[in-house]
Design a protein around this motif. Structure first.
Motif, PDB file in Angstrom:
ATOM      1  N   THR A  72      34.678  33.876  42.965  1.00  0.00           N
ATOM      2  CA  THR A  72      34.360  35.194  43.086  1.00  0.00           C
ATOM      3  C   THR A  72      34.979  36.358  44.192  1.00  0.00           C
ATOM      4  N   GLY A  73      35.814  37.210  43.503  1.00  0.00           N
ATOM      5  CA  GLY A  73      36.553  38.054  43.990  1.00  0.00           C
ATOM      6  C   GLY A  73      36.927  37.695  45.448  1.00  0.00           C
ATOM      7  N   THR A  74      36.240  37.549  46.667  1.00  0.00           N
ATOM      8  CA  THR A  74      35.980  36.980  47.791  1.00  0.00           C
ATOM      9  C   THR A  74      37.177  35.826  47.958  1.00  0.00           C
ATOM     10  N   MET A  77      40.675  37.152  47.065  1.00  0.00           N
ATOM     11  CA  MET A  77      41.265  37.886  48.626  1.00  0.00           C
ATOM     12  C   MET A  77      41.318  36.891  49.677  1.00  0.00           C
ATOM     13  N   PHE A  99      35.248  47.271  51.489  1.00  0.00           N
ATOM     14  CA  PHE A  99      35.947  46.483  50.832  1.00  0.00           C
ATOM     15  C   PHE A  99      37.193  46.004  51.916  1.00  0.00           C
ATOM     16  N   ARG A 102      36.388  44.003  54.547  1.00  0.00           N
ATOM     17  CA  ARG A 102      36.406  42.919  54.135  1.00  0.00           C
ATOM     18  C   ARG A 102      37.648  42.002  54.302  1.00  0.00           C
ATOM     19  N   VAL A 146      43.513  48.187  48.585  1.00  0.00           N
ATOM     20  CA  VAL A 146      41.568  47.771  47.965  1.00  0.00           C
ATOM     21  C   VAL A 146      42.365  49.513  46.845  1.00  0.00           C
ATOM     22  N   GLY A 148      40.979  49.557  43.636  1.00  0.00           N
ATOM     23  CA  GLY A 148      39.900  49.555  42.901  1.00  0.00           C
ATOM     24  C   GLY A 148      38.709  50.058  43.896  1.00  0.00           C
ATOM     25  N   THR A 150      35.349  50.066  44.975  1.00  0.00           N
ATOM     26  CA  THR A 150      34.204  50.272  45.067  1.00  0.00           C
ATOM     27  C   THR A 150      32.701  50.493  45.544  1.00  0.00           C
ATOM     28  N   ASP A 175      44.268  44.723  46.440  1.00  0.00           N
ATOM     29  CA  ASP A 175      41.980  43.799  45.904  1.00  0.00           C
ATOM     30  C   ASP A 175      42.634  44.708  43.940  1.00  0.00           C
ATOM     31  N   VAL A 177      40.325  43.990  41.960  1.00  0.00           N
ATOM     32  CA  VAL A 177      39.303  43.757  41.628  1.00  0.00           C
ATOM     33  C   VAL A 177      38.220  44.653  40.854  1.00  0.00           C
ATOM     34  N   THR A 178      38.310  45.659  40.476  1.00  0.00           N
ATOM     35  CA  THR A 178      37.206  46.878  39.720  1.00  0.00           C
ATOM     36  C   THR A 178      38.597  47.818  39.244  1.00  0.00           C
ATOM     37  N   GLN A 200      34.099  39.942  36.895  1.00  0.00           N
ATOM     38  CA  GLN A 200      32.970  40.016  36.353  1.00  0.00           C
ATOM     39  C   GLN A 200      32.403  41.629  36.758  1.00  0.00           C
ATOM     40  N   LYS A 201      33.875  41.975  36.329  1.00  0.00           N
ATOM     41  CA  LYS A 201      33.890  43.600  36.323  1.00  0.00           C
ATOM     42  C   LYS A 201      34.485  44.357  35.123  1.00  0.00           C
TER      43      LYS A 201
END
Ligand code: PLP
Length: 395
Positions: A72-74, A77, A99, A102, A146, A148, A150, A175, A177-178, A200-201
């Motif tokens: 997944t996204g992480t 990362m 994030f 993170r 980051v 976007g 989230t 990042d 991701v979103t 998944q976004k």
């Protein structure tokens, strides 16, 4: 063995309007039932090549090493940080939400010397703040940000900040991701060295892959490392042997997820990125206008930095957060999320991502929220909300 769960799996089809996973497009579900090919089948290589070509399109890049990380996204990362950072390297982490935090935690695990640029949640980092941090820490090798966020619903403006980071010669990890395919992500124009996302976004595939791209400069830096990458599975040198064209097995690619991503990207290319961005912006504005006209307030005050794919709404005084989300999900079949970290119990997070970004979903969400709030004796003006959204949507 009678207590083993043997019934046929049968989850309900909820309307996913939270921070991801987002609604899966029917074309993607169909692709996921296609027969699994072997990892060395030339037909599978064709699917990999299509995926790489389409990923370059959505990332707006010519980068040779553009592929999906397994995970997944992480995982994306961690791939970026594990490859870009050697123990003792100085990094700047931009923190506009959880994030960013993170990113900091992962960079700590990889023994970076960390400096942070932090701003209140709901705001973005100003170019001058990044400039000041780079001047204060001239040995900075990597900046992590980051795009976007989230957790807050902020889109970090990149045009100016990216120029400053480049002028200081630092590498940039971003990042997306979103944001990817929900708002412009200009990897080459901004000079991003490592970008990662999640399926998944705004891509509307299930969670499971992290689309990734590395600049030639980033690749050269990784190749010149003095120490081996600390995570074997995510070592770009190994992954490149398979995804880079050499076709040498490194780890088994998650075939069905790659079909899903390939199809997701084809759906995006069919619509065209510009159309997709305009659709996300229009539906987000309609949602914002509708919520405000109903008497609710948004966490992000500056409309120019509101993330089109994810909206954060302040929870009105006296409303039970968990109860409302439970009613929305279990009785009204719409899944949204609460806040994370410092924002837990303070906001709701509403996603209009990719296929989920539609005028129908704006109207359904406002109506459902009105109803769920009414059950807690909190009155909102639904008529005014729908009219305000309709004025933007033109229907
Ligand atoms: N970065 C951002 C901005 C995210 O929104 C998320 C997940 O929501 C992640 C990273 C981590 O991705 P994942 O949960 O898919 O591992």
């Amino acid at each position: 063995m009678s207590d083993l769960p043997t019934s046929v799996l049968n989850p309900p089809a909820r309307l996913l309007l939270g921070p991801g996973p987002s609604p899966v497009h029917p074309r993607i579900y169909r692709a996921m039932t296609a027969p699994v090919l072997g990892y060395a089948d030339p037909l599978f290589y064709e699917i990999m090549e299509d995926t790489k070509t389409l990923l370059r399109y959505v990332y707006n890049t010519e980068n040779a090493l553009t592929f999906p990380v397994s995970g997944t996204g992480t995982a994306g990362m961690e791939t970026a940080i594990a490859n870009a950072v050697e123990p003792g390297d100085e990094v700047i982490v931009g923190i506009i939400g959880t994030f960013g935090q993170r990113l900091q935690s992962i960079a700590e695990r990889h023994q970076a010397v960390i400096h942070t640029v932090e701003v209140p949640f709901g705001t973005a980092i100003a170019p001058e703040q990044m400039e000041a941090a780079l001047k204060a820490h001239p040995k900075t090798k990597v900046v992590m940000m980051v795009h976007g966020e989230t957790s807050t619903g902020v889109i970090q403006p990149m045009d100016e900040i990216a120029k400053i980071i480049k002028a200081h010669g630092a590498y940039l990890i971003l990042d997306t991701v979103t944001s990817l395919s929900g708002a412009p992500v200009n990897v080459d124009q901004w000079g991003v060295d490592f970008a990662y996302s999640g399926t998944q976004k705004c891509l509307n595939a299930p969670p499971g892959l992290s689309p990734f791209t590395v600049s030639d400069r980033g690749e050269a830096m990784v190749q010149a490392r003095k120490t081996p990458v600390g995570v074997w599975y995510l070592d770009l040198a190994g992954i490149r042997q398979y995804w880079g064209g050499g076709r040498t097995y490194y780890h088994t690619p998650p075939t069905t997820m790659i079909y899903a991503l390939r199809e997701a990207l084809a759906v995006i290319a069919e619509e065209g990125l510009e159309n997709r961005f305009a659709r996300h912006a229009r539906n987000a504005q309609a949602l914002h206008a509708g919520l405000q006209a109903m008497g609710l307030s948004l966490l992000v005050k500056d409309a120019s930095i509101r993330l089109p794919s994810l909206t954060t709404v302040n929870i009105p005084e006296g409303v039970d957060d968990a109860k409302l989300r439970e009613v929305m999900r279990d009785q009204l079949n719409i899944d949204i999320a609460g806040g994370q970290g410092l924002l837990a119990g303070k906001i709701w997070r509403i996603g209009l991502m990719g296929y989920g970004s539609s005028s129908a979903n704006v109207y359904s969400f406002l109506t459902t929220l009105h109803q769920a709030l009414a059950l807690q004796n909190h009155k909102t003006d639904l008529g005014a909300g729908l009219a305000a959204s309709g004025a933007i949507l033109g229907n």
